[in-house]
Design a protein around this motif. Structure first.
Motif, PDB file in Angstrom:
ATOM      1  N   GLU A  84     -23.205  11.760  -2.549  1.00 38.62           N
ATOM      2  CA  GLU A  84     -22.606  12.395  -2.543  1.00 38.62           C
ATOM      3  C   GLU A  84     -22.904  14.269  -1.387  1.00 38.62           C
ATOM      4  OE1 GLU A  84     -21.275  16.882  -5.641  1.00 38.62           O
ATOM      5  OE2 GLU A  84     -22.704  15.565  -6.476  1.00 38.62           O
ATOM      6  N   PHE A  87     -16.265  13.355  -1.024  1.00 42.81           N
ATOM      7  CA  PHE A  87     -16.670  13.540  -3.120  1.00 42.81           C
ATOM      8  C   PHE A  87     -16.198  14.349  -3.732  1.00 42.81           C
ATOM      9  CE2 PHE A  87     -20.582  12.631  -6.233  1.00 42.81           C
ATOM     10  CZ  PHE A  87     -20.126  11.776  -5.848  1.00 42.81           C
ATOM     11  N   THR A  88     -15.626  15.870  -2.287  1.00 40.21           N
ATOM     12  CA  THR A  88     -14.622  16.658  -2.899  1.00 40.21           C
ATOM     13  C   THR A  88     -13.426  16.251  -3.187  1.00 40.21           C
ATOM     14  OG1 THR A  88     -15.704  18.405  -1.696  1.00 40.21           O
ATOM     15  CG2 THR A  88     -13.552  18.393  -2.428  1.00 40.21           C
ATOM     16  N   THR A 121     -13.127  14.319  -6.272  1.00 45.08           N
ATOM     17  CA  THR A 121     -12.641  14.948  -7.633  1.00 45.08           C
ATOM     18  C   THR A 121     -11.466  15.476  -7.510  1.00 45.08           C
ATOM     19  OG1 THR A 121     -15.828  15.449  -6.830  1.00 45.08           O
ATOM     20  CG2 THR A 121     -14.703  17.167  -8.396  1.00 45.08           C
ATOM     21  N   SER A 155     -19.752  11.020  -9.264  1.00 44.29           N
ATOM     22  CA  SER A 155     -20.972  11.197 -10.498  1.00 44.29           C
ATOM     23  C   SER A 155     -20.686  11.065 -11.816  1.00 44.29           C
ATOM     24  CB  SER A 155     -22.197  12.437  -9.617  1.00 44.29           C
ATOM     25  OG  SER A 155     -21.188  13.453  -9.949  1.00 44.29           O
ATOM     26  N   ASP A 185     -12.860  15.128 -11.910  1.00 45.46           N
ATOM     27  CA  ASP A 185     -14.110  16.115 -12.215  1.00 45.46           C
ATOM     28  C   ASP A 185     -15.056  14.712 -10.820  1.00 45.46           C
ATOM     29  OD1 ASP A 185     -16.694  16.063 -12.906  1.00 45.46           O
ATOM     30  OD2 ASP A 185     -16.448  15.623 -15.311  1.00 45.46           O
ATOM     31  N   SER A 186     -16.621  15.129 -10.296  1.00 48.47           N
ATOM     32  CA  SER A 186     -17.103  14.150  -9.845  1.00 48.47           C
ATOM     33  C   SER A 186     -17.456  13.375 -10.082  1.00 48.47           C
ATOM     34  CB  SER A 186     -18.108  15.514  -9.897  1.00 48.47           C
ATOM     35  OG  SER A 186     -19.505  14.430  -9.111  1.00 48.47           O
TER      36      SER A 186
END
Length: 457
Positions: free
Chosen positions: A201, A208-209, A212, A220, A217-218
């Protein structure tokens, strides 16, 4: 041209709407999957505690953690915002549950590695509670203090986040230092499912965005679910090892008990019984000498001889119950026949015994089955007030040995007995012997309807 632009605009809008619908579908599926995984964790953990009476500190904190995650996931769902169900109460509840989840995680990981957090765990838990409790004070402060308070809360939050991030590897390394190999499993799982996604991230925030936005959701968050899954597997291994250690300890205790039974039986037979037999013989000689000399023996002498004879019979019975000689000399079938004869003679009950081939049974299994029959029969006569018993021992089609014991006694409520924390020693002994034989155990009974015990090995 205007018509063409309009058509292309409609086409682009339709494509966008379809893409949005696909994203929302993926988000809903992902939320349902995460919620389902946490629900499964919570159900299994609660079942182990409530129904199987598993008493383990790590399991307790794991249960608290997954139940907390269920509520946090539900309260943070975008659906609540879309449908207008997110209120001051739900927000407040969310703020309360988050530190409780952090506390559960702190104590769960430590318990998983058989460590005590001590003051460090208490201080960190208090810090987490203080950080999220500051939310409530924010609304009560005047405007000129609100900005300072926000900065203070932000610093506290960063501190709690850093400690939370470092807590698991710290405890894992602590456990490794104490010689606990489970610490390596926890450390590797944390590195793969938590640390690596966090580094990703930082290195590629744009990707990552995008993910998401697609998943709602993320990423992670999902890797943390995998970390939770790995911890649950480690917990399962821990509980399995504890159960195996308990069974092994019980088996050693039963072996020691069997050796002690044999020693006591030998001492009673060779010592007490032989001594009583010698006393009886001398009393009989004394009575014979008096009779030969023409003197009448006192009535008390005859009564005394009868009492000694009864004592000899009792000591032999006790010796036989402690270590049945027939079981080791002639096998299970002969030992059961002798036991049934004594049971019928001593208690006046009717016993129907049916024993099929038992030659393939090992000496250990044969002794366990004999002790189970002995315990169940005495329970039926003493506690169940049974007048009739039926004992069947046979081989099934699957080459298993099936034992069934039926009695017409007063019976008992099996559900109530299952819920009891401390069971009767007789039933507990029967169940533990069945587990040690790697068999299955079932008991059917109702008040005033008799009892049926079935065991398959």
């Amino acid at each position: 041209d205007g018509v063409g632009d309009g058509l292309f605009g409609l086409s682009d809008l339709k494509t966008a709407l379809l893409a949005k619908a696909d994203i929302e579908r993926v988000q809903a599926t992902t939320e349902a999957l995460v919620f389902g995984i946490n629900s499964a964790f919570a159900s299994l953990a609660l079942g182990a505690i409530l129904f199987f009476r598993v008493r383990d500190r790590a399991l307790f904190w794991f249960t608290a953690l997954v139940i907390n995650l269920l509520f946090v996931d539900a309260l943070s769902s975008p659906w609540l915002v879309q449908e207008g169900y997110q209120t001051w109460f739900t927000t407040t509840l969310f703020v309360v549950l988050v530190p409780l989840g952090i506390i559960s995680n702190v104590f769960f990981v430590a318990a998983l590695l058989n460590l005590r957090t001590g003051r460090a765990g208490i201080v960190f838990s208090s810090l987490a509670v203080l950080t999220f409790s500051a939310y409530f004070l924010h609304a009560l402060l005047p405007i000129h203090l609100a900005q300072f308070w926000n900065m203070f809360c932000s610093l506290l939050f960063i501190l709690v986040w850093l400690i939370s991030f470092a807590w698991v590897p710290f405890v894992a390394i602590w456990g490794i230092g104490r010689g606990n190999s489970v610490g390596w499993q926890v450390l590797i799982a944390y590195t793969v499912f938590v640390t690596a996604p966090f580094v990703w991230e930082l290195l590629d925030p744009a990707q990552f965005t995008k993910m998401t936005l697609v998943f709602g959701d993320s990423p992670s968050w999902f890797t943390k679910q995998l970390f939770l899954l790995s911890l649950s597997i480690i917990l399962g291994q821990r509980l399995f090892a504890i159960e195996q250690a308990r069974i092994s300890a019980n088996l050693r205790a039963l072996d020691a008990q069997a050796s002690e039974r044999k020693r006591l039986a030998r001492d009673i037979h060779d010592g007490v019984a032989q001594g009583l037999a010698s006393i009886k013989l001398r009393l009989q000689l004394l009575a014979g000498q008096r009779q030969a000399s023409g003197r009448k023996s006192p009535d008390k002498l005859g009564i005394l001889i009868g009492d000694v004879s009864a004592l000899i019979d009792d000591t032999r019975r006790i010796s036989h119950d402690l270590s049945p000689v027939l079981l080791s000399q002639k096998g299970l079938s002969a030992a059961l026949e002798g036991f049934v004869q004594r049971l019928t003679h001593d208690h006046g009950v009717t016993v129907a015994l049916k024993v099929e081939a038992t030659r393939d049974l090992s000496e250990n299994i044969a002794e366990h089955l004999y002790r189970i029959i002995q315990e169940a029969s005495y329970n039926a006569v003493s506690h169940g007030k049974a007048a009739h018993l039926r004992i069947e021992l046979k081989q099934t089609k699957g080459r298993k040995t099936k034992l069934e014991i039926w009695d017409d006694g007063v019976g008992f409520d099996t559900e109530k007995e299952t819920r009891r924390t401390q069971r009767g020693l007789g039933l507990q002994s029967i169940q533990e012997r069945t587990i040690m034989m790697e068999g299955t155990y079932a008991i059917k009974s109702k008040p005033m309807s008799g009892t049926t015990l079935t065991i398959e090995v």
